[in-house]
Motif scaffolding. Structure first.
Motif, short mmCIF file in Angstrom:
data_model
loop_
_atom_site.label_atom_id
_atom_site.label_comp_id
_atom_site.label_asym_id
_atom_site.label_seq_id
_atom_site.Cartn_x
_atom_site.Cartn_y
_atom_site.Cartn_z
N VAL C 302 -8.35 -4.32 -13.40
CA VAL C 302 -7.83 -3.40 -12.39
C VAL C 302 -6.94 -4.19 -11.43
O VAL C 302 -7.31 -5.28 -10.99
CB VAL C 302 -8.98 -2.74 -11.59
CG1 VAL C 302 -8.43 -1.83 -10.49
CG2 VAL C 302 -9.91 -1.96 -12.52
N ASP C 303 -5.79 -3.64 -11.15
CA ASP C 303 -4.84 -4.32 -10.26
C ASP C 303 -5.13 -3.90 -8.81
O ASP C 303 -4.52 -3.00 -8.25
CB ASP C 303 -3.41 -3.95 -10.65
CG ASP C 303 -2.39 -4.74 -9.84
OD1 ASP C 303 -2.81 -5.62 -9.04
OD2 ASP C 303 -1.19 -4.48 -9.99
N LEU C 304 -6.08 -4.61 -8.21
CA LEU C 304 -6.55 -4.21 -6.88
C LEU C 304 -5.46 -4.30 -5.81
O LEU C 304 -5.56 -3.65 -4.76
CB LEU C 304 -7.75 -5.08 -6.48
CG LEU C 304 -8.98 -4.92 -7.40
CD1 LEU C 304 -10.07 -5.92 -7.00
CD2 LEU C 304 -9.51 -3.50 -7.34
N ALA C 305 -4.45 -5.11 -6.06
CA ALA C 305 -3.37 -5.23 -5.06
C ALA C 305 -2.78 -3.86 -4.73
O ALA C 305 -2.41 -3.58 -3.58
CB ALA C 305 -2.28 -6.16 -5.59
N LEU C 307 -4.28 -0.99 -4.61
CA LEU C 307 -5.15 -0.27 -3.68
C LEU C 307 -4.83 -0.67 -2.24
O LEU C 307 -4.75 0.16 -1.34
CB LEU C 307 -6.63 -0.59 -3.94
CG LEU C 307 -7.30 0.01 -5.17
CD1 LEU C 307 -8.78 -0.33 -5.13
CD2 LEU C 307 -7.11 1.51 -5.21
N VAL C 308 -4.69 -1.99 -2.06
CA VAL C 308 -4.49 -2.50 -0.70
C VAL C 308 -3.09 -2.19 -0.22
O VAL C 308 -2.89 -1.68 0.89
CB VAL C 308 -4.79 -4.01 -0.67
CG1 VAL C 308 -4.53 -4.58 0.73
CG2 VAL C 308 -6.23 -4.27 -1.08
N ARG C 309 -2.10 -2.49 -1.04
CA ARG C 309 -0.72 -2.30 -0.59
C ARG C 309 -0.39 -0.85 -0.30
O ARG C 309 0.47 -0.56 0.53
CB ARG C 309 0.24 -2.83 -1.66
CG ARG C 309 0.29 -4.33 -1.75
CD ARG C 309 1.60 -4.78 -2.39
NE ARG C 309 1.66 -6.25 -2.43
CZ ARG C 309 1.58 -6.97 -3.54
NH1 ARG C 309 1.45 -6.36 -4.71
NH2 ARG C 309 1.65 -8.28 -3.48
N ASN C 310 -1.04 0.05 -1.01
CA ASN C 310 -0.68 1.46 -0.86
C ASN C 310 -1.76 2.29 -0.16
O ASN C 310 -1.72 3.51 -0.21
CB ASN C 310 -0.34 2.07 -2.22
CG ASN C 310 0.97 1.51 -2.74
OD1 ASN C 310 1.90 1.25 -1.96
ND2 ASN C 310 1.06 1.30 -4.04
N ASN C 311 -2.69 1.62 0.50
CA ASN C 311 -3.71 2.35 1.27
C ASN C 311 -4.42 3.40 0.44
O ASN C 311 -4.61 4.54 0.88
CB ASN C 311 -3.07 3.06 2.46
CG ASN C 311 -2.68 2.13 3.58
OD1 ASN C 311 -3.53 1.49 4.18
ND2 ASN C 311 -1.40 2.06 3.85
N ILE C 312 -4.78 3.05 -0.76
CA ILE C 312 -5.43 4.01 -1.65
C ILE C 312 -6.95 3.92 -1.51
O ILE C 312 -7.50 2.83 -1.35
CB ILE C 312 -4.99 3.76 -3.12
CG1 ILE C 312 -3.47 4.03 -3.24
CG2 ILE C 312 -5.78 4.62 -4.09
CD1 ILE C 312 -2.88 3.59 -4.55
#
Lengths: 374, 374, 374, 374
Positions: C302-305, C307-312
């Protein structure tokens, strides 16, 4: 009705006809300059505009700002806030809308820079009314503090626009904002109302739209109270499962009867009746929630002990925040209810005083009186 | 003070001393059986119990249930709900607590089976009061509908217990529930109050604890209003940044002055004064929120228009829901404020009538009067 | 179909037929005692029970508890959780339901005494599985940790019951719980989805019900992705505005195409595909939300970046909490969508193995395979 | 340190020294024009600016926009986003701040016109990066997409400003934004964390501030994990109740040990370690919540089944939305924790490359390296 591809003929004149309100009951048709849209704004050719109870307040008592004396006096003010029309000019940097787009409006564009607006509470903008001179913070409440829709053209911030669904008439589209207020009220009550019980008190336009939106979202049962059977019948057609004529039956008793003594989860208070909040507190069960979308003209006795003893929450709402108008328009585009049922009369712009007369005196059982401009 | 490892000597007698309320003002000390804890319940040896304004309501007017006539008459009823003590017996299946644990209590144990309880709103339990006979749904409001703490022992559902922090005196621990009510009020107002402005109206125990908890969570400024300087001074010691004696200054004016005209975000109304809600609506800015933790004895005039025009929300709270007592106890364990400041008097169980007298007549400027039982 | 007034003939035998699972793939039809309802419980005569993907998990891998070894081994365990039936016996103190009531079920009855249950999060009960022996905390997950519905009778806590609407067939009523899971997923995503864009990935039963419930609540557009046109066609009939066969088109590209590059607000992930979360993160716009109602069998990259970069935000859900089943049943009672479309096959109780075979091998394009018991 | 009444000498030159980033690792000190504040903007004289891990990302990999190729190439770009300074010029219409005010900043000013900004989600602005040419929607992410703080002056939208408390040093004030990120993370986790258990993974600046803010709000226990004892010791001084050196002990085991097997309510993941999310899922109990404030450089294996089976929610956050910086500044003004502890080194503006070297290579155990500009 126009479709959005009829974009020809959208040339904009220099001046326009507009009604202005010089003071209480002093409505006058004038020729005034067509306004110019600024950044993040568009010019809207008004196609139709409906009359709201608040317009009558403004007509008879003056603007809230006049009453309070808080704003610089604004001669040449044009009221009217339940309008729809066609985008005819884009302000600098606007590409969210195109010329020719049919749009309906909500009232408030927050300043975007106070702490409420930053948190998304733009109907609670702390710079309310500040759109003039040195205090210009960019807040707009069209038809309240900035020029509104009883005119041929109006400027709108893009945040106040929603697209009018294809195939919807101009007249019906003026009701999107009314449905938006109803949606906002249901939102603040919690929003998850499928299968929950809802009483709507007062079958005016917002009350009737609350019935319609509440039912569209699955509320069950939806109970409408009022004093006139014609209105209550409309409520039934819009989705009410039960109607109560308070002339015939005590509404609290009736709600208890219908709900087998349990009371309801939510009350949308749309009547402004002096005892409405007290009755609402008796209608909801413990932990119930009440939204006030209307209010009595003066202070009324309220039994606050009930709020505390029964963990009841009361939400005052002004206008239609949280993008509720967008959600309401979606339900109307999906034909979840027939808002047109509450549209009763149409007049041309020149006959605005007559339109007001019909609305105020409920001539021909007028509910929504629409002024057709283009 | 006892520590939790002093577990010896927790043998439980068959009967106990308990005050019972036969009717309004008819308090009587009797010997009655020590109750038996059921599933998910424990038996608590009462170590200390404080007197609350609601206890006086019950003493003078009878139980809410008597007043309403809703409950089966319950002779032998023991009031008292702000207590703490030691777990001395575990009901079947209880391993969440151990014998010897020192605990404080909150009032409500919901039925766990109505729709409010299922959603976590146990202070709005729809089976309120149903703990008897065929209608027994397991709801408990100790000291209100089930036997309370003016006695040597009481039964509590484990949901109403919190551990008393090591090193905290019995007297201070009786204030956990009061701080819990304050915390609950701040929760329903939104909870994220660091740096937000808060007015607390009324420096009674809940008001003073609201000042303390609000400040502990970072509210800024915290403003306390009241009529007696001694109470206001206590407020300052508990964290109020500003105090307003309403005998000397109009509280709305004062709040505007302190906030440079902006008003505040939140008001915790803890006075029950007839005009408190109207004043609170003038203290908050647009979009502000008001929690009612107190109420006038009868219906009072309220200007509902302000609620609607300014998007104000009003939250009635009863008791201390959402596990707020747990969070309040944590702040007290961390010594974020000195709750002991509001404890003024102590009496033994036998002298409960004297304790009530001190509390009711504010003898010696009584605030929290504690009855020490063991 | 039976109506609720056919209450005659509800006598209850001493023993019943029930399938029990001795170990993986070891399903056996036995005669066992009809269970007895305790306080807050009822005995349900199973009328119909559907097979869920999780039943196959249990059949092939054993109970979660067996896998974890966390629970005492429970021979004679009866699986099956998507059932409906008729109340035939009331436990002590139950008056919320009457004998003869037709009910559908949700899975979880929380313990009511852990901190999650107190806050209304009963699907996160911290006493999950503890229903036996000394550790009995009263938690039930019928068909998971307590006996379920592949039998003639089952015991249910009243918190797990909803009334079956009049006129709804037994087969359709088994789908209420599936719609409840979909509703719960939409709730945790925010609930206010009228006019918001929604992608549902995976056209299994929960995915298809997510399409139906999402559309019933006004989501716009509703986009369904999958690999089989027959399922996607069903999705269209249940309310999908667009369907994407991922064999023909990249689903992320398709979503971007349909939304004109904007992406969607919400994704309900119901496929369990290894790359589904990564794709969902590419489908939503900044601030978008994803609900996981399914999951891959093992850890996946999973590309967690993103989630963080896009406030998901990503919400895992288990079952159907927050009384969502109640809301889903209301929509079905109001005939907002035709859940029956996903019911494809019916077998008698004796033929449960065949029913499983049809479901597992998708014989005859099986979706919901229902076992009719009475 | 300057106080806000030292307003003399705030004359603004025409040009200024500023570092610009031509490409990866190509940092160059130039003389460039002092920018002009527009409406709702101010000019800030940078007094101090701290280096953040993201600055290193930008320095080494280029701007996110360069990497994506999404923005027009922006030569002369000045990075740096953790700064504070003094208001020296007001844009048209600004009266929210005065010349001479000391302010700290947060990064994002949303466009105010997309649907996320309207709802208050300005860190999820859908017009991210659009601040140039025809696509100028007014979004600012200072130091990311618009010029930042490694310079003598910078323009800021007033929405990105908070007042620096009197008596706070410039160096400490640069940490307000870091504390704001921590506060935002705790907000999205629910905010009501007094008495709730919190694990912070990764003792970098955001992790350490998460410990401090979490403890200030009453979290209990606060557990910090990391690999270096010096950092963990700082965590203890900032409020951690327990620290775990993951070189010595498995962090999941340690959390279970500390919480007596119960796990925690919340995890703030600030390490970006590849297995951090999997471990976090094992640390929280059912219904637990995890905030991701950091992320691994590439896709990592995640066991999504745990999210679903245990009802876990995962929140990615970017920056510091919901006015969290305002709340964090309030806690710092109230001296709830000593943020200065994480400030280790100071360099003048001219020595920015050295400052970066110290930060990147952790020379002298560097944590927060501050560049003092004025």
């Amino acid at each position: 009705m126009r479709t959005s591809d009829q974009k020809e003929g959208l040339s904009v004149p220099k001046t326009m006809k507009a009604w202005v309100l010089d003071g209480p009951e002093e409505l006058r048709l004038v020729e005034k300059p067509v306004p110019e849209p600024g950044p993040a704004e568009v010019l809207v050719r008004i196609d139709a505009v409906a009359i709201c109870g608040t317009d009558v307040e403004i007509l008879t008592k003056g603007l809230p700002a006049w009453v309070k004396g808080g704003l610089p006096f604004h001669k040449n003010f044009t009221p009217g806030h339940e309008y729809m029309g066609t985008v005819v000019k884009l302000g600098p940097g606007v590409d969210e809308y195109e010329i020719g787009d049919r749009i309906a409006v909500e009232i408030h564009a927050g300043c975007g820079r106070c702490e409420r607006c930053r948190m998304g509470m733009y109907t609670s903008c702390l710079n309310y009314g500040l759109n003039y001179g040195e205090q210009n913070k960019g807040h707009r409440a069209n038809g309240f503090t900035t020029d509104g829709g009883f005119a041929e053209y109006a400027v709108n911030h893009i945040n106040t626009l929603v697209h009018v669904p294809d195939g919807m008439s101009d007249e019906e589209a003026t009701l999107i904002v009314t449905a938006g207020t109803a949606m906002y009220g249901l939102d603040v009550l919690g929003g998850l109302i499928a299968g929950e019980s809802l009483v709507v008190t007062g079958p005016g336009p917002i009350g009737l739209m609350s019935v319609a939106v509440g039912k569209a979202l699955g509320a069950q049962p939806v109970i409408l109270t009022g004093t006139r059977d014609s209105r209550l019948n409309l409520g039934t057609r819009l989705g009410a499962d039960h109607v109560i004529n308070v002339k015939n039956e005590d509404p609290v008793e009736a709600v208890k009867r219908i709900t087998k003594g349990r009371g309801v989860h939510y009350v949308m208070e749309c009547s402004g009746a002096p005892n409405a909040l007290n009755e609402a507190m008796d209608m909801v069960n413990r932990g119930g929630r009440i939204c006030l979308a209307a209010f009595p003209g003066e202070a009324v006795p309220v039994d606050l002990a009930k709020l505390v003893r029964n963990n009841i929450y009361v939400f005052g709402i002004r206008g239609e925040g949280r993008s509720a108008t967008h959600r309401a328009a979606a339900l109307m585009a999906q034909k979840r209810f027939d808002a047109k049922l509450i549209h009763t009369h149409t007049f041309p712009l020149e006959e605005l005083p007559t339109a007001f007369k019909y609305f105020r005196e409920r001539i021909g059982d007028a509910i929504k009186v629409v002024v057709k401009v283009h």
